[in-house]
Structure formats: structure tokens, C-alpha cells
Design an enzyme around this catalytic site. Structure first.
Site, PDB file in Angstrom:
ATOM      1  CB  SER A   1      -0.947  -0.051   1.199  1.00 36.43           C
ATOM      2  OG  SER A   1      -2.008   0.870   1.055  1.00 36.43           O
TER       3      SER A   1
ATOM      4  CG  ASP B   1      -4.630  -0.779  -0.458  1.00 34.59           C
ATOM      5  OD1 ASP B   1      -3.715  -1.324   0.169  1.00 34.59           O
ATOM      6  OD2 ASP B   1      -4.813   0.449  -0.459  1.00 34.59           O
TER       7      ASP B   1
END
Length: 295
Positions: free
Chosen positions: A46, A175
Site C-alpha cells: 500500500s 490494495d
């Protein structure tokens, strides 16, 4: 006969998800560099993927901090996607598909990433780089080890609802935190003996007054519980030596508290200094146990 020189053991650095808090990894890198401890592998998830890429490319702490101040601003998510909202309200009319749905326009993010990394590729970094994302179809952790750095970071930052998933190598990716907020398993898989993991808990919302804050609260619950369960699993499995660095912030740090980046870096440095004596002991033990040391 002169005994062979035993190289100093290196460590793998794993940077978890944590928005702007991930800048603390720059402080950790500074401590390792000043202690003469080389980094042999970097893993990022991320927002941690951005900082892992800076480390892997050899940026020094000061320059990487300046890049963060220019890059991680509210402009990244400030522009709404009109088509995204239309698809949300009338999916059949406007053609809702998993790969085209987002409530935020990602062009500002891509422009910022291109300004920093251009067309540089993961294969060309001076330190091996691994960026993680999540397979939208299966939920599996996906390890990205080739291709443009910009594309890999964009996939790892595909925050659900905010940004659209990314098609990469035949997979639809979202993500990285959804599969593992701190992917220590990637470093373990590649045989790392000593791993420094830099992790963060997601902040909970104080006052939930919008759908966006509602979604962020759900995201924080998911990420924090997953982080705790993964750390508990790795603690029991004990595949290798893991030193956890979990910076504590006395000041509240929000998603785009960019002005606090110097403070965040400093807290990462302080947290790393606390663990440095133990890290030295582990590396000394590793060096003594190496085959070259026994000759």
C-alpha cells in the site's frame, strides 16, 4: 593463512500499509545506514510501496523526505470521479464493472508517481524490491517483482471504493493491505534470516459523519484485526528472526498530515534506535554461525 573476511549480514526491510505514517520507514533506513547495516531486500505494501521503492532506488533520507512532502498531499484524492458516482447511482445505465469503478480520480496520483519514478522498473533497483497487492478475484496476496514501479505502486494503492482496481499481468489487483497489511511472508519466502518489519495500526474515526468516514472506519477495523492476526501467526511459526518496529505517535497523524512528515520520520528513527542493540546481537550471531566464519 589469513581467514576469509565474513561479510556483515544484511536485513530485509518490510514496510506495511499506513498512509503517511509509512514515512517512518525513512527514519528506520537512516538508523540502519548509519549503523552500517546493509539492506538486502525491501518489501512494500500500500503506501509502504512508495517508501519501499525510494529505499530500493537508493534515495537518502533527506531527499526521500523532500519527495514525500511534494508527493503525499490531499491533491491525491481531492478530485471526485463523476462517472464513478454515476455508476454507483445507476450501474446498469452507466456500465458498472469492477475494473472501472472508483469514487476518486487517480490522474493526480499517477502524475505524482510519474514525476518521481518515471519509467523506472522494479528489475533495475539497486536493492531487490517486492511490492504487494491483492487479487480481487481470489483475495490472494500478489507479489510484484517486475514491471514499471509506477504501475506496481498504483496497484498496491488501489484503495477499495476510492480508486479503481488495476489490471496487471492478467490479474485485477486492489490494495495490498486487504491480503496482508505487513507482508513479512514475502521476505520469509525469499530466505531472509533477519527481517525488520515497520508496521502501523490504522487510526479509528472519532466522528463518523459521512459515508467516507464510515468506509474508513470499516477499513481500519479490517486492517488492524488482520495485522494482529498475521503477527500472531508469524510469532508462533517463527520462520526466522523478525524485529518489529511499531512507531508510537503522541501526535495524532491523519491520512494527509503531510506537514508532520519530519516528525513521523523522527519517530521512526527513535523506534529503530530502541531496537538497534537487539538487531546488532542478532546479526552478530548470524555472522558467527555463517559457513565462512567457521573456516
Amino acid at each position: 593463512m589469513t581467514p576469509p573476511t565474513v561479510p556483515a549480514p544484511a536485513v530485509s526491510l518490510v514496510i506495511g500499509s499506513g498512509s503517511v505514517k509509512c514515512a517512518a520507514a525513512l527514519g528506520v533506513m537512516k538508523v540502519l545506514n548509519e549503523a552500517g547495516i546493509p539492506i538486502d531486500r525491501v518489501v512494500g505494501c500500500s503506501a509502504g510501496a512508495l517508501f519501499a521503492s525510494l529505499v530500493a532506488l537508493g534515495y537518502e533520507t533527506t531527499e526521500a523526505t523532500d519527495i514525500t512532502l511534494r508527493t503525499w498531499t490531499k491533491d491525491l484524492t481531492s478530485k471526485p470521479s463523476r462517472m464513478g458516482y454515476l455508476r454507483l447511482l445507476a450501474p446498469k445505465l452507466f456500465g458498472f464493472k469492477p475494473d472501472n469503478f472508483a469514487l476518486r480520480d487517480d490522474r493526480s496520483m499517477l502524475d505524482r508517481l510519474h514525476a518521481v519514478f518515471g519509467d523506472r522498473r522494479i528489475e533495475d533497483t539497486s536493492i531487490p524490491l517486492h511490492i504487494t497487492a491483492t487479487d480481487f478475484a481470489t483475495g490472494e496476496l500478489v507479489e510484484i517483482t517486475k514491471g514499471r514501479i509506477v504501475d506496481a505502486i498504483r496497484a498496491s494503492l488501489a484503495l477499495p471504493l476510492a480508486f479503481s482496481p488495476v489490471k496487471l499481468d492478467g490479474r485485477l489487483l486492489v490494495d495490498g493491505y486487504l491480503s496482508d497489511p505487513l507482508p513479512l511472508s514475502v521476505a520469509m519466502k525469499h530466505g531472509s534470516g533477519v527481517i525488520v518489519g515497520v508496521g502501523f495500526e490504522s487510526p479509528y474515526q472519532d466522528n463518523i459523519t459521512s459515508a467516507g468516514r464510515f468506509a474508513f472506519q470499516l477499513s481500519a477495523i479490517l486492517a488492524n484485526n488482520l495485522l494482529k492476526s498475521r503477527l500472531a501467526f508469524h510469532g508462533m511459526a517463527h520462520h526466522c528472526e523478525v524485529i518489529m518496529i511499531l512507531p508510537e505517535f503522541k501526535q495524532r497523524v491523519r491520512l494527509f498530515d503531510t506537514a508532520k512528515v519530519p516528525y513521523i520520520v523522527e519517530q521512526g528513527e527513535q523506534a529503530a534506535l530502541q531496537q538497534l542493540p537487539y538487531l546488532r546481537e542478532l546479526l552478530a550471531a548470524e555472522q558467527t554461525a555463517s559457513p565462512a566464519a567457521a573456516i
